[in-house]
Design a protein around this motif. Structure first.
Motif, PDB file in Angstrom:
ATOM      1  N   VAL A  46     -33.071  42.451  -2.887  1.00  0.00           N
ATOM      2  CA  VAL A  46     -33.415  42.499  -1.581  1.00  0.00           C
ATOM      3  C   VAL A  46     -33.040  43.547  -0.697  1.00  0.00           C
ATOM      4  CG1 VAL A  46     -32.936  41.232   0.509  1.00  0.00           C
ATOM      5  CG2 VAL A  46     -32.984  40.006  -1.488  1.00  0.00           C
ATOM      6  N   ALA A  47     -33.831  44.162   0.202  1.00  0.00           N
ATOM      7  CA  ALA A  47     -33.564  45.328   0.992  1.00  0.00           C
ATOM      8  C   ALA A  47     -33.637  44.778   2.603  1.00  0.00           C
ATOM      9  CB  ALA A  47     -34.827  46.259   1.288  1.00  0.00           C
ATOM     10  N   LEU A  48     -32.240  45.176   3.023  1.00  0.00           N
ATOM     11  CA  LEU A  48     -32.115  44.770   4.464  1.00  0.00           C
ATOM     12  C   LEU A  48     -32.380  46.098   5.164  1.00  0.00           C
ATOM     13  CD1 LEU A  48     -28.677  43.143   4.296  1.00  0.00           C
ATOM     14  CD2 LEU A  48     -30.995  42.225   3.979  1.00  0.00           C
ATOM     15  N   ILE A  49     -33.279  45.938   6.192  1.00  0.00           N
ATOM     16  CA  ILE A  49     -33.817  47.116   7.109  1.00  0.00           C
ATOM     17  C   ILE A  49     -33.423  47.123   8.496  1.00  0.00           C
ATOM     18  CG2 ILE A  49     -35.918  48.516   7.607  1.00  0.00           C
ATOM     19  CD1 ILE A  49     -37.224  47.063   5.272  1.00  0.00           C
ATOM     20  N   VAL A  88     -29.244  48.159   1.634  1.00  0.00           N
ATOM     21  CA  VAL A  88     -29.322  48.296   3.127  1.00  0.00           C
ATOM     22  C   VAL A  88     -29.757  49.781   3.560  1.00  0.00           C
ATOM     23  CG1 VAL A  88     -28.248  48.248   5.206  1.00  0.00           C
ATOM     24  CG2 VAL A  88     -27.417  46.936   3.348  1.00  0.00           C
ATOM     25  N   LEU A  89     -31.062  49.909   4.292  1.00  0.00           N
ATOM     26  CA  LEU A  89     -31.627  50.928   4.809  1.00  0.00           C
ATOM     27  C   LEU A  89     -31.695  50.940   6.355  1.00  0.00           C
ATOM     28  CD1 LEU A  89     -33.466  49.563   2.178  1.00  0.00           C
ATOM     29  CD2 LEU A  89     -35.142  51.062   3.091  1.00  0.00           C
ATOM     30  N   ALA A 122     -39.028  56.887   2.073  1.00  0.00           N
ATOM     31  CA  ALA A 122     -38.060  57.611   0.971  1.00  0.00           C
ATOM     32  C   ALA A 122     -36.852  56.582   0.517  1.00  0.00           C
ATOM     33  CB  ALA A 122     -37.389  58.725   1.309  1.00  0.00           C
ATOM     34  N   GLN A 123     -36.392  56.034   1.372  1.00  0.00           N
ATOM     35  CA  GLN A 123     -35.220  55.022   1.202  1.00  0.00           C
ATOM     36  C   GLN A 123     -35.686  53.749   0.708  1.00  0.00           C
ATOM     37  OE1 GLN A 123     -32.578  53.911   4.850  1.00  0.00           O
ATOM     38  NE2 GLN A 123     -33.404  55.668   5.959  1.00  0.00           N
ATOM     39  N   MET A 124     -36.795  53.262   0.912  1.00  0.00           N
ATOM     40  CA  MET A 124     -37.476  51.974   0.304  1.00  0.00           C
ATOM     41  C   MET A 124     -37.561  52.546  -1.437  1.00  0.00           C
ATOM     42  SD  MET A 124     -38.012  49.136   0.596  1.00  0.00           S
ATOM     43  CE  MET A 124     -38.187  48.776   2.219  1.00  0.00           C
ATOM     44  N   LYS A 125     -38.012  53.740  -1.521  1.00  0.00           N
ATOM     45  CA  LYS A 125     -38.226  54.102  -2.966  1.00  0.00           C
ATOM     46  C   LYS A 125     -36.736  54.048  -3.783  1.00  0.00           C
ATOM     47  CE  LYS A 125     -42.391  56.912  -2.633  1.00  0.00           C
ATOM     48  NZ  LYS A 125     -42.844  58.370  -2.865  1.00  0.00           N
ATOM     49  N   ARG A 126     -35.827  54.577  -2.943  1.00  0.00           N
ATOM     50  CA  ARG A 126     -34.565  54.506  -3.708  1.00  0.00           C
ATOM     51  C   ARG A 126     -34.052  52.985  -3.764  1.00  0.00           C
ATOM     52  NH1 ARG A 126     -31.823  59.266  -5.240  1.00  0.00           N
ATOM     53  NH2 ARG A 126     -32.412  61.009  -3.856  1.00  0.00           N
ATOM     54  N   ALA A 127     -34.514  52.104  -2.715  1.00  0.00           N
ATOM     55  CA  ALA A 127     -33.985  50.700  -2.948  1.00  0.00           C
ATOM     56  C   ALA A 127     -34.745  50.183  -4.310  1.00  0.00           C
ATOM     57  CB  ALA A 127     -34.354  50.135  -1.765  1.00  0.00           C
ATOM     58  N   ASP A 128     -35.753  50.244  -4.391  1.00  0.00           N
ATOM     59  CA  ASP A 128     -36.454  49.965  -5.339  1.00  0.00           C
ATOM     60  C   ASP A 128     -35.982  50.355  -6.870  1.00  0.00           C
ATOM     61  OD1 ASP A 128     -38.818  48.185  -6.354  1.00  0.00           O
ATOM     62  OD2 ASP A 128     -39.565  49.856  -7.101  1.00  0.00           O
ATOM     63  N   PRO A 149     -18.889  38.583  -1.990  1.00  0.00           N
ATOM     64  CA  PRO A 149     -18.415  39.789  -2.777  1.00  0.00           C
ATOM     65  C   PRO A 149     -19.092  39.948  -4.070  1.00  0.00           C
ATOM     66  CG  PRO A 149     -16.706  38.002  -2.598  1.00  0.00           C
ATOM     67  CD  PRO A 149     -17.684  37.831  -1.593  1.00  0.00           C
ATOM     68  N   GLU A 150     -19.836  38.940  -4.516  1.00  0.00           N
ATOM     69  CA  GLU A 150     -20.403  39.045  -5.981  1.00  0.00           C
ATOM     70  C   GLU A 150     -21.623  39.554  -6.093  1.00  0.00           C
ATOM     71  OE1 GLU A 150     -22.752  35.505  -3.972  1.00  0.00           O
ATOM     72  OE2 GLU A 150     -20.664  36.119  -3.937  1.00  0.00           O
ATOM     73  N   LEU A 151     -22.413  39.832  -4.853  1.00  0.00           N
ATOM     74  CA  LEU A 151     -23.387  40.355  -4.837  1.00  0.00           C
ATOM     75  C   LEU A 151     -23.596  41.921  -4.888  1.00  0.00           C
ATOM     76  CD1 LEU A 151     -25.282  38.731  -1.609  1.00  0.00           C
ATOM     77  CD2 LEU A 151     -25.681  38.256  -3.821  1.00  0.00           C
ATOM     78  N   GLY A 152     -22.751  42.553  -4.624  1.00  0.00           N
ATOM     79  CA  GLY A 152     -22.764  44.012  -4.601  1.00  0.00           C
ATOM     80  C   GLY A 152     -23.946  44.497  -3.592  1.00  0.00           C
ATOM     81  N   VAL A 153     -23.412  45.288  -2.952  1.00  0.00           N
ATOM     82  CA  VAL A 153     -24.203  45.836  -1.321  1.00  0.00           C
ATOM     83  C   VAL A 153     -24.277  47.534  -1.633  1.00  0.00           C
ATOM     84  CG1 VAL A 153     -24.628  45.677   0.888  1.00  0.00           C
ATOM     85  CG2 VAL A 153     -23.719  43.657  -0.006  1.00  0.00           C
ATOM     86  N   GLN A 154     -25.259  48.015  -1.531  1.00  0.00           N
ATOM     87  CA  GLN A 154     -25.480  49.627  -1.468  1.00  0.00           C
ATOM     88  C   GLN A 154     -26.125  49.865  -0.388  1.00  0.00           C
ATOM     89  OE1 GLN A 154     -27.392  52.427  -4.467  1.00  0.00           O
ATOM     90  NE2 GLN A 154     -25.424  51.647  -5.095  1.00  0.00           N
ATOM     91  N   VAL A 155     -25.437  50.814   0.607  1.00  0.00           N
ATOM     92  CA  VAL A 155     -26.092  51.368   1.728  1.00  0.00           C
ATOM     93  C   VAL A 155     -26.705  52.894   1.421  1.00  0.00           C
ATOM     94  CG1 VAL A 155     -25.599  51.947   4.197  1.00  0.00           C
ATOM     95  CG2 VAL A 155     -24.285  50.124   3.025  1.00  0.00           C
TER      96      VAL A 155
END
Length: 429
Positions: free
Chosen positions: A381-384, A331-332, A369-375, A354-360
């Motif tokens: 999937v990135a949520l923006i 999540v960005l 810069a956030q998109m590079k971190r996400a990649d 809960p099985e997905l794992g979500v990082q903010v």
């Protein structure tokens, strides 16, 4: 410049990238042993030194050279546990759950031995063990071996060889000890230094020597199996019959004695040729005299222990370790309002999937810069979230793997969109 403090030699860190493999292995072990009705016991890491001196044996390498022993503030000699069986017996006697009971317990955790560190051998190492009490016949020996064989299948492991031997009862072992000692004395000059030292104090341990010259001498040594008492012979033959009927292949190794003095009758090891010198992955056997030796009533007992690090090394050698755990959703956000909304959306996704794992992303960087971190995170999937998304109640969903698609959806439709990008597996995860 301040000197950096490093870990103690032989006591290693288990880094985050190894966490998935450890968790998977520990969960698989738990699932297998508990399917046999074993209950977990949690034991102290520190015990009285006397416990290990009386159980393992004062003239064993462990007690003589390898234990971490110290005096506490009251002057009492304490030791970091070098193995788990003695603690299980001490606990059973202390809390009274061994006498006239059929007990199946298991444990896991760190053990400590001051050995020379090398690949697969550490001074702080992790073991899983299972112990049984109150069952005298060979069926429980077979059950423990069947349980380990089931674990190898659950892990997908191959190339493990089961070696068996019997040490007989105390009287037969004492008679054999004298016969072996007499033979070894006649060939003393051909033995390695360690074996010459053990010759007088613990000659059975010479059988476990890795020195090539000593092993050549042992080819002519009297065989322990030929000295067995009738009861032990019947027990061993019964075990072999049970294993054969269950389809478990094994090799009888007449020089298998184990490194702990408390063993009697059955001893066994699962060994591999894939780890060099550290080839024993799991080992155990019977210790029918140990409970009475430590102050309890006479109680038949049998168990095993396995090294977690060695198991992981073997799994790695066979390319069986799971990939490190990574979030599937990243999540960005841009702007204060979007950062608040990002936390809310992440919690909602965790609640529903809960099985997905979500990082903010929790920082002040721009979206690029956030998109590079996400990649780099490995997420699918990135949520923006930006100001526009917050105002309109929307979320931009961007695929990070495969075809780089991006579309904006209403927050109320987000879970359905995530299901399209991150479908559940057959078990609903």
């Amino acid at each position: 410049m301040v000197d950096r403090i490093q870990s103690i030699r032989g006591m290693h860190d288990i880094l985050p990238e190894a966490g998935a493999a450890w968790s998977w292995l520990e969960a698989t072990i738990r699932e297998v042993v508990e399917s046999y009705g074993y209950q977990k016991i949690r034991l102290p890491i520190v015990e009285k030194t006397e416990l290990f001196a009386r159980s393992i044996g004062e003239v064993t390498d462990i007690v003589e050279k390898e234990m971490y022993t110290f005096a506490d503030r009251n002057g009492e000699s304490l030791t970091l546990r070098p193995e788990g069986t003695a603690g299980c017996v001490r606990s059973g006697i202390e809390h009274g759950f061994l006498h006239n009971q059929l007990v199946r317990i298991w444990y896991s955790g760190p053990m400590f031995r001051h050995e020379r560190p090398q690949k697969g051998r550490y001074r702080q190492f992790y073991q899983m063990g299972a112990e049984t009490f109150g069952m005298e016949g060979p069926a429980i020996d077979a059950e423990l071996i069947l349980m380990t064989a089931r674990l190898w299948r659950a892990l997908g492991l191959g190339g493990l060889r089961l070696e068996l031997n019997s040490l007989g009862n105390a009287e037969a072992r004492a008679a054999y000890r004298d016969e072996l000692q007499s033979f070894l004395r006649s060939r003393r000059d051909e033995l390695d230094e360690d074996s010459r030292r053990r010759l007088e104090s613990n000659p059975l341990r010479v059988l476990d020597s890795k020195d090539p010259d000593t092993r050549e001498v042992l080819r002519e040594a009297p065989q322990l199996l030929e000295a067995l008492d009738e009861s032990s012979r019947e027990h061993f033959e019964g075990l072999c019959e049970l294993l054969s009927s269950a389809g478990i292949e094994y090799v009888i190794n007449p020089r298998l004695v184990r490194g702990l003095d408390y063993y009697s009758r059955t001893v066994f090891e699962w060994v591999t040729d894939a780890l060099g010198a550290q080839g024993t992955v799991c080992a155990g056997g019977r210790y029918d005299a140990l409970v009475s030796q430590l102050g309890g009533r006479e109680t038949p007992a049998c168990g095993f222990a396995m090294g977690i690090e060695r198991l992981l090394a073997l799994l790695e050698a066979q390319d069986l370790l799971p990939a490190p755990a990574v979030p599937r959703v990243y999540v960005l956000s841009q702007g204060a309002a979007a950062r608040r909304e990002a936390l809310h959306i992440a919690e909602a996704v965790r609640e529903a999937r809960p099985e997905l794992g979500v990082q903010v992303y929790c920082g002040e960087g721009g979206l690029k810069a956030q998109m590079k971190r996400a990649d780099r995170s490995g997420a699918e999937v990135a949520l923006i979230l930006g100001e526009q998304e917050v105002v309109e109640g929307m979320v931009t969903v961007r695929a990070l793997r495969g075809e780089a698609t991006q579309n904006m959806v209403a927050q109320t439709a987000l879970l359905a969109e995530l299901l399209r990008h991150c479908p559940m597996d057959q078990e609903g995860r």
